[in-house]
Motif scaffolding. Structure first.
Motif, mmCIF file in Angstrom:
data_model
loop_
_atom_site.group_PDB
_atom_site.id
_atom_site.type_symbol
_atom_site.label_atom_id
_atom_site.label_comp_id
_atom_site.label_asym_id
_atom_site.label_seq_id
_atom_site.Cartn_x
_atom_site.Cartn_y
_atom_site.Cartn_z
ATOM 1 N N VAL A 86 39.136 49.112 29.476
ATOM 2 C CA VAL A 86 40.188 48.478 30.271
ATOM 3 C C VAL A 86 39.991 46.975 30.106
ATOM 4 O O VAL A 86 38.872 46.470 30.171
ATOM 5 N N THR A 87 41.068 46.264 29.867
ATOM 6 C CA THR A 87 40.986 44.856 29.481
ATOM 7 C C THR A 87 41.887 44.009 30.363
ATOM 8 O O THR A 87 42.954 44.433 30.800
ATOM 9 N N THR A 88 41.449 42.785 30.613
ATOM 10 C CA THR A 88 42.262 41.809 31.325
ATOM 11 C C THR A 88 41.961 40.418 30.788
ATOM 12 O O THR A 88 40.831 40.129 30.371
ATOM 13 N N ASP A 89 42.994 39.588 30.761
ATOM 14 C CA ASP A 89 42.787 38.180 30.400
ATOM 15 C C ASP A 89 42.808 37.293 31.639
ATOM 16 O O ASP A 89 42.742 36.071 31.545
ATOM 17 N N ASN A 90 42.884 37.946 32.821
ATOM 18 C CA ASN A 90 42.839 37.231 34.098
ATOM 19 C C ASN A 90 41.386 37.191 34.571
ATOM 20 O O ASN A 90 40.997 37.839 35.539
ATOM 21 N N ALA A 91 40.580 36.444 33.831
ATOM 22 C CA ALA A 91 39.143 36.385 34.108
ATOM 23 C C ALA A 91 38.671 34.949 33.976
ATOM 24 O O ALA A 91 39.093 34.224 33.064
ATOM 25 N N TYR A 92 37.756 34.558 34.879
ATOM 26 C CA TYR A 92 37.295 33.166 34.919
ATOM 27 C C TYR A 92 35.805 33.119 35.240
ATOM 28 O O TYR A 92 35.295 33.934 36.007
ATOM 29 N N VAL A 93 35.140 32.140 34.654
ATOM 30 C CA VAL A 93 33.710 31.945 34.893
ATOM 31 C C VAL A 93 33.521 31.355 36.293
ATOM 32 O O VAL A 93 34.246 30.445 36.704
#
Length: 335
Positions: A28-35
């Motif tokens: 499952v993948t998301t590009d709504n990710a932040y450090v």
């Protein structure tokens, strides 16, 4: 031959596409990710004007190192005042102790005076009884008897006065003892003020509470600062990833699953990670105004749930992955 080649190419493309499709079913993948990181905002605990700055932008500091200094003249004066108040309280206690000892001597003197007055009263009463017998036998004059009677009365008064003097001395001792307790309390108060003023004086040197890089520095020499004012931000080395997955993607997500992460800043350096935990609420629940769906114009929106991912950074990326960077996260799940 040409048709055969085309057919083989199409078959290979279909096979690769099918393999990729089935492989992607495990992720499952998301590009709504932040450090993210535990960023610490440093605020002074006392107010005053900054007189010295020990740091520069983006500098690495360790916990306990000084960041800046606040003018300490007022706080130093308060410490001196507290020290003077302690000395005054100690002197008052010493004076009180001397007065108590003197009063104890007075009590002993009053007790001795009672013994003397009592003996004298007994003597005068005996003499009056003897003079009374002599008066009945006309051996002495009435004047002599009256004189002795007066002495007996005076002796009784003297004895009573001696008792009153002893009682007064004891009361005075009680007063001095109560005064001593008050002076002790004043000494403790002065010592407590010294502790508080010393703490305030020490806090004029603002130190780093944790290790981190200096960021968002909003302090400079000459600036007036006060408690609660965020003036320096410290960013630590330790970072993690907050990935916001759709609620429909989290059916099989659990702690401990492996994650593939690609940072937008380093697209050619894939990073591995591990699912640490799943937030027990959607992101919308933590917003300033949580959604209220019990209204007439309801529109269903797929919710996002934050997933905390522990990152395993390679050596060449240590200290180069900053909070706020964007990323793509893919969690390997087991249906």
């Amino acid at each position: 031959m040409k048709k055969t080649l085309i057919a083989l190419t199409a078959l290979a493309t279909l096979s690769f596409g099918g393999w990729k499709y089935w492989a992607e079913q495990d992720y499952v993948t998301t590009d709504n990710a932040y450090v993210k990181a535990d960023i610490t905002v440093v605020s002074p605990e006392v107010n005053g004007r900054v007189v010295e700055l020990y740091i520069a932008d983006n500098q690495w500091v360790k916990a306990g190192e000084p960041l800046f200094a606040i003018d300490n003249q007022d706080y130093l004066a308060n410490v001196n005042i507290a020290n003077a108040a302690i000395e005054v309280a100690k002197s008052a206690l010493a004076n009180n102790q001397s007065r108590i000892r003197l009063q104890q001597v007075s009590i002993e003197q009053a007790s001795a005076a009672i013994q003397g007055a009592k003996a004298n009263a007994n003597l005068q009463h005996s003499e009056r009884a003897r003079f009374s017998k002599l008066l009945r036998s006309s051996s002495i004059s009435q004047t002599a008897f009256d004189s002795q009677h007066t002495k007996a009365i005076e002796a009784d008064v003297a004895l009573k006065n001696a008792h009153l003097a002893l009682e007064a001395s004891k009361k005075q001792l009680d007063t001095l003892s109560a005064e001593r307790e008050q002076l002790k309390a004043q000494l403790q108060q002065a010592e407590s003020k010294l502790v508080l003023n010393t703490i305030a004086l020490n806090r004029t040197i603002v130190r780093a509470p944790v290790d981190g890089f200096v960021a968002n520095r909003q302090v400079q020499t000459g600036k007036f600062v006060q408690p609660g004012m965020g003036v320096v931000t410290l960013v630590p080395h330790n970072v993690w990833l907050d990935a916001n997955f759709k609620e429909t993607q989290l059916t099989h997500v659990a702690a401990g699953q492996s994650v593939e992460v690609v940072l937008d800043m380093f697209p050619d350096t894939p990073i591995t990670g591990t699912v640490d935990s799943v937030t027990p609420a959607t992101g919308a629940q933590f917003s300033l105004l949580p959604p209220q769906n019990a209204t007439g114009n309801f529109v269903k929106v797929v919710q996002r749930v934050p997933v905390k991912i522990h990152l395993t950074l390679p050596d060449h990326l240590q200290g180069r992955v900053y909070p706020g960077l964007s990323a793509i996260a893919s969690i390997k799940v087991t249906p």
